[in-house]
Design a protein around this motif. Structure first.
Motif, PDB file in Angstrom:
ATOM      1  N   GLY A 114      34.471  -0.741  -1.082  1.00  0.00           N
ATOM      2  CA  GLY A 114      34.345  -0.071  -0.133  1.00  0.00           C
ATOM      3  C   GLY A 114      35.352  -0.285   1.198  1.00  0.00           C
ATOM      4  O   GLY A 114      36.392  -0.865   1.035  1.00  0.00           O
ATOM      5  N   ARG A 115      34.983   0.360   2.192  1.00  0.00           N
ATOM      6  CA  ARG A 115      35.993   0.693   3.395  1.00  0.00           C
ATOM      7  C   ARG A 115      36.423  -0.879   4.060  1.00  0.00           C
ATOM      8  O   ARG A 115      37.515  -1.146   4.510  1.00  0.00           O
ATOM      9  N   THR A 119      29.176  -5.540   0.589  1.00  0.00           N
ATOM     10  CA  THR A 119      29.162  -5.926   2.110  1.00  0.00           C
ATOM     11  C   THR A 119      27.602  -5.816   2.766  1.00  0.00           C
ATOM     12  O   THR A 119      27.501  -6.733   3.498  1.00  0.00           O
ATOM     13  N   ASP A 131      26.721  -3.746  12.185  1.00  0.00           N
ATOM     14  CA  ASP A 131      25.613  -2.829  11.862  1.00  0.00           C
ATOM     15  C   ASP A 131      24.573  -3.608  10.702  1.00  0.00           C
ATOM     16  O   ASP A 131      23.394  -3.195  10.732  1.00  0.00           O
ATOM     17  N   GLU A 167      32.229   8.005  13.219  1.00  0.00           N
ATOM     18  CA  GLU A 167      33.399   7.458  13.556  1.00  0.00           C
ATOM     19  C   GLU A 167      34.249   8.513  14.518  1.00  0.00           C
ATOM     20  O   GLU A 167      34.314   8.215  15.544  1.00  0.00           O
TER      21      GLU A 167
HETATM   22  P1  AMP Z   1      31.199   0.287   2.797  1.00  0.00           P
HETATM   23  O1  AMP Z   1      29.641   0.642   2.499  1.00  0.00           O
HETATM   24  O2  AMP Z   1      31.790  -0.907   2.246  1.00  0.00           O
HETATM   25  O3  AMP Z   1      32.185   1.520   2.675  1.00  0.00           O
HETATM   26  O4  AMP Z   1      31.322  -0.059   4.235  1.00  0.00           O
HETATM   27  C1  AMP Z   1      30.539   0.529   5.038  1.00  0.00           C
HETATM   28  C2  AMP Z   1      30.793  -0.238   6.489  1.00  0.00           C
HETATM   29  O5  AMP Z   1      31.908   0.170   7.054  1.00  0.00           O
HETATM   30  C3  AMP Z   1      29.440   0.118   7.558  1.00  0.00           C
HETATM   31  O6  AMP Z   1      28.379  -0.744   7.294  1.00  0.00           O
HETATM   32  C4  AMP Z   1      30.435  -0.328   8.838  1.00  0.00           C
HETATM   33  O7  AMP Z   1      30.366  -1.386   9.344  1.00  0.00           O
HETATM   34  C5  AMP Z   1      31.761   0.373   8.474  1.00  0.00           C
HETATM   35  N1  AMP Z   1      32.275   1.509   8.971  1.00  0.00           N
HETATM   36  C6  AMP Z   1      33.301   1.610   9.787  1.00  0.00           C
HETATM   37  N2  AMP Z   1      33.324   3.239  10.193  1.00  0.00           N
HETATM   38  C7  AMP Z   1      32.374   3.565   9.500  1.00  0.00           C
HETATM   39  C8  AMP Z   1      32.040   5.084   9.179  1.00  0.00           C
HETATM   40  N3  AMP Z   1      32.821   6.288   9.750  1.00  0.00           N
HETATM   41  N4  AMP Z   1      31.212   5.227   8.106  1.00  0.00           N
HETATM   42  C9  AMP Z   1      30.692   4.441   7.465  1.00  0.00           C
HETATM   43  N5  AMP Z   1      30.831   3.120   7.571  1.00  0.00           N
HETATM   44  C10 AMP Z   1      31.785   2.756   8.576  1.00  0.00           C
END
Ligand code: AMP
Length: 254
Positions: free
Chosen positions: A16-17, A56, A76, A165
């Motif tokens: 994930g991100r 995460t 969050d 974002e």
């Molecule tokens: P993941 O599910 O691993 O892709 O990560 C999601 C997490 O990335 C979220 O809970 C936020 O803490 C962080 N995040 C930062 N920017 C964004 C965004 N634009 N959309 C979703 N998650 C974001």
């Protein structure tokens, strides 16, 4: 009695991100590891640390339950989980806002106007708490794990609560922000009863170096002595500016 010293266990997003952001931060902080074939664990070279690769959104609760001593996750997700963990430090990346979003044409002004609406979100707890604070005692929440932004179009919901974002996803789905619930970022969290503070503080100091360096730029300039006080107000430095005399006695280097 023998005291067995265990390596500090730090949870990292496995995908994930935030996975990429966390890996980059650790790399910049000189915390090096090699993860073999997507395995659950990796050890850190030169430090008594085991990294655990986890989802995460599981990291806050796994940290409060003591399965890991510390972890990198989104603030969050910490709030949504309700897990009792201590936020050791914000990491200055992954910044986002959680917002109530409605169709552009919907004529309501605030959360207090949302009585009877169906709200799709992957943040049911934070959403419920926010709506209850605004006088909606029993909100109708549809809990989903992703793609919340298309739920209005699908006729499943009247409004959504989602992370925003840049706002480009909202615009693409003809949605607008009705109200922001909170601002969040990537954080380092720790178990509230953690005893191995020394190793964690070594990690914190290294991460601080990266986070602080990102927010500061080195600026060097020469200025007439009579403008020095004004210049110091504009560029106060991290602790205090370095001021040096020059060959020309009426000038200073800041
Ligand atoms: P993941 O599910 O691993 O892709 O990560 C999601 C997490 O990335 C979220 O809970 C936020 O803490 C962080 N995040 C930062 N920017 C964004 C965004 N634009 N959309 C979703 N998650 C974001």
């Amino acid at each position: 009695m023998n005291t067995v010293t265990r390596n500090l266990r730090i949870g990292l997003p496995s995908k994930g991100r935030l996975s990429e952001l966390a890996n980059e931060l650790l790399n910049q902080a000189g915390i090096r590891f090699r993860r073999q074939n997507r395995s659950l664990s990796a050890s850190v070279s030169g430090l008594p640390i085991d990294l655990k690769f986890l989802r995460t959104d599981d990291i806050p609760i796994l940290c409060s339950e003591g399965a890991i001593d510390a972890g990198i996750t989104g603030s969050d997700l910490v709030q949504e989980s309700g897990a009792s963990v201590k936020t050791t430090m914000p990491l200055g990346v992954g910044k986002c806002r959680l917002a109530i979003c409605v169709p552009e044409a919907m004529k309501i002004n605030s959360a207090a106007d949302m009585r009877g609406m169906r709200i799709a979100t992957s943040f049911p707890n934070v959403t419920r708490q926010h709506l209850q604070k605004n006088g909606i005692d029993d909100p109708y929440i549809i809990q989903l794990t992703g793609s919340v932004e298309v739920m209005i179009q699908l006729g499943v919901a009247d409004a959504i609560v989602d992370l925003v974002e840049t706002g480009s996803t909202l615009a693409a789905n003809q949605l607008r922000i009705l109200e922001e619930i909170g601002s969040y970022e990537t954080v380092l969290v720790q178990n509230e009863k953690l005893t191995d503070q020394e190793t964690l503080q070594r990690v914190v100091r290294r991460l601080e170096g990266v986070v602080i360096a990102r927010d500061y730029a080195m600026l060097e300039y020469n200025i007439p002595l009579d403008q020095l006080d004004q210049a110091k107000m504009i560029t106060p430095g991290f602790n205090s500016p370095t001021v040096q005399t020059l060959e020309n006695a009426s000038m200073r280097s800041v």
